[in-house]
Design a protein around this motif. Structure first.
Motif, short mmCIF file in Angstrom:
data_model
loop_
_atom_site.label_atom_id
_atom_site.label_comp_id
_atom_site.label_asym_id
_atom_site.label_seq_id
_atom_site.Cartn_x
_atom_site.Cartn_y
_atom_site.Cartn_z
N LYS A 148 0.84 -1.20 0.00
CA LYS A 148 0.00 0.00 0.00
C LYS A 148 0.87 1.24 0.00
CE LYS A 148 -3.69 2.49 0.20
NZ LYS A 148 -4.39 2.79 1.46
N ALA A 149 0.54 2.19 -0.87
CA ALA A 149 1.19 3.50 -0.84
C ALA A 149 0.43 4.38 0.15
CB ALA A 149 1.18 4.12 -2.23
N PRO A 150 1.08 4.94 1.14
CA PRO A 150 0.37 5.75 2.14
C PRO A 150 -0.04 7.10 1.59
CG PRO A 150 2.71 5.84 2.54
CD PRO A 150 2.52 4.86 1.41
N PRO A 151 -0.98 7.76 2.25
CA PRO A 151 -1.33 9.12 1.85
C PRO A 151 -0.18 10.06 2.15
CG PRO A 151 -2.37 8.58 3.95
CD PRO A 151 -1.75 7.31 3.44
N PHE A 152 -0.11 11.15 1.41
CA PHE A 152 0.95 12.12 1.66
C PHE A 152 0.50 13.04 2.79
CE2 PHE A 152 3.19 16.14 1.14
CZ PHE A 152 4.50 15.68 1.08
N VAL A 153 1.13 12.89 3.95
CA VAL A 153 0.84 13.74 5.10
C VAL A 153 2.17 14.18 5.71
CG1 VAL A 153 -1.40 12.71 5.63
CG2 VAL A 153 0.66 11.75 6.65
N SER A 154 2.16 15.29 6.39
CA SER A 154 3.38 15.78 7.04
C SER A 154 3.64 14.97 8.31
CB SER A 154 3.23 17.26 7.39
OG SER A 154 2.27 17.42 8.42
N ALA A 155 4.85 15.11 8.84
CA ALA A 155 5.19 14.42 10.08
C ALA A 155 4.25 14.83 11.21
CB ALA A 155 6.64 14.72 10.46
N ALA A 156 3.85 16.11 11.23
CA ALA A 156 2.96 16.60 12.29
C ALA A 156 1.55 16.06 12.16
CB ALA A 156 2.94 18.13 12.27
N GLU A 157 1.17 15.63 10.95
CA GLU A 157 -0.20 15.17 10.71
C GLU A 157 -0.37 13.66 10.85
OE1 GLU A 157 -1.59 18.44 7.34
OE2 GLU A 157 -0.37 16.70 6.73
N ILE A 158 0.73 12.93 10.92
CA ILE A 158 0.66 11.47 10.89
C ILE A 158 -0.21 10.90 12.01
CG2 ILE A 158 2.02 9.39 11.37
CD1 ILE A 158 4.20 10.50 9.60
N ALA A 159 0.00 11.35 13.23
CA ALA A 159 -0.68 10.75 14.39
C ALA A 159 -2.19 10.84 14.29
CB ALA A 159 -0.19 11.41 15.68
N ASN A 160 -2.71 11.91 13.66
CA ASN A 160 -4.15 12.12 13.60
C ASN A 160 -4.75 11.88 12.23
OD1 ASN A 160 -4.36 12.98 16.37
ND2 ASN A 160 -3.39 14.90 15.76
N SER A 161 -3.99 11.31 11.32
CA SER A 161 -4.50 11.06 9.97
C SER A 161 -5.46 9.88 9.96
CB SER A 161 -3.33 10.79 9.01
OG SER A 161 -3.81 10.32 7.77
N GLU A 162 -6.68 10.13 9.58
CA GLU A 162 -7.69 9.05 9.51
C GLU A 162 -7.32 8.05 8.42
OE1 GLU A 162 -10.05 8.52 11.68
OE2 GLU A 162 -9.42 10.32 12.78
#
Length: 274
Positions: A148-162
């Protein structure tokens, strides 16, 4: 506490004691290890509790120097691999003569030839498609449960990315032994920190650009370049605009801390294990 949970805690504590031989590289505690021992430890891992493995190169050591959370993440990993010549040099200067660089690519290559099950989470769709074809050709017997290719999110957004949370839940349902994380570092280290507890029967490994190397092996430096410790120079020649700022900052950081290396070079006492 249920008996099963107690057993998991005991086994994890035992593993931590087994793997507490580390050396200090400017605040980052790197495991006293080499490729052969690394592969054996992973093969013997009981998969009865969540854990992760980090591969910090000198640029990540630089980031951890001023980032307490990242330093904590690296220092509490099941294993923190010496990735790159600077770590190996520090280990040798500290008296750990058996330590050598552990390549995520070669480690993955070796473990694909075992009975362990795998999941690959990283890269982009094009990289995943190419990588999948190459791995099916090279390792037809490998037990790969998914990609799976993950969504592009910043390091700060990873923890709360749905989206990331949903991906982790899908991986959890498959229960792979090894979850290979192939995104930029230290972003992958934050991801493993935030989500490894959701994968109690898996071991997560943050291997950075390894997915690209499997997708297109021409991107890898020749072995003689790697052995000479010039992999960074080879990559810089390939992608100067993207990598020069990162490498310049890393070289500057190492030079600013040259006293650390000079003290090791001229020390007389044998190292104390951390």
């Amino acid at each position: 506490m249920r008996y099963g949970a107690a057993t998991r805690l005991v086994s994890l504590k035992s593993l931590n004691r087994m793997n507490n031989r580390r050396f200090d590289f400017l605040g980052v505690k790197i495991s006293v290890i080499n490729p052969e021992i690394a592969a054996q430890k992973i093969k013997e891992y009981p998969f009865t509790g969540p854990a992760y493995i980090c591969f910090p190169d000198a640029s990540v050591v630089k980031e951890a120097y001023t980032d307490p959370l990242l330093k904590q993440i690296l220092n509490t990993a099941y294993l923190t691999m010496p990735d790159g010549k600077p770590s190996q040099i520090v280990a040798r200067l500290k008296g750990h003569k058996t330590v050598s660089t552990v390549s995520g690519f070669h480690l993955c290559h070796a473990l694909l030839q075992t009975d362990l099950t795998h999941y690959f989470y990283g890269g982009n769709d094009a990289t995943i498609d190419s990588m999948k074809k190459k791995l099916q050709q090279q390792f037809p017997q490998a037990k790969i449960l998914g990609y799976k290719a993950p969504p592009f999110v910043s390091a700060a957004e990873i923890a709360n990315s749905e989206l990331v949370k949903a991906d982790i839940e899908n991986i959890r349902a498959l229960q792979p032994n090894l979850v290979w994380i192939g995104i930029s570092s230290p972003k992958q280290d934050y991801l493993m920190h935030h989500f490894h507890r959701q994968l109690p029967q898996s071991l997560m490994l943050g291997v950075g650009g390894v997915f690209l190397y499997f997708a297109d092996e021409t991107l890898r430096s020749p072995e003689w370049v790697k052995k000479m410790g010039l992999r960074w120079a080879y990559r810089l020649l390939k992608e100067p605009k993207r990598l020069w700022p990162k490498y310049y900052a890393t070289i500057k950081f190492l030079l600013q801390n040259r006293s650390f290396f000079l003290k090791l070079l001229f020390r007389k006492k044998q190292p104390a294990l951390s």
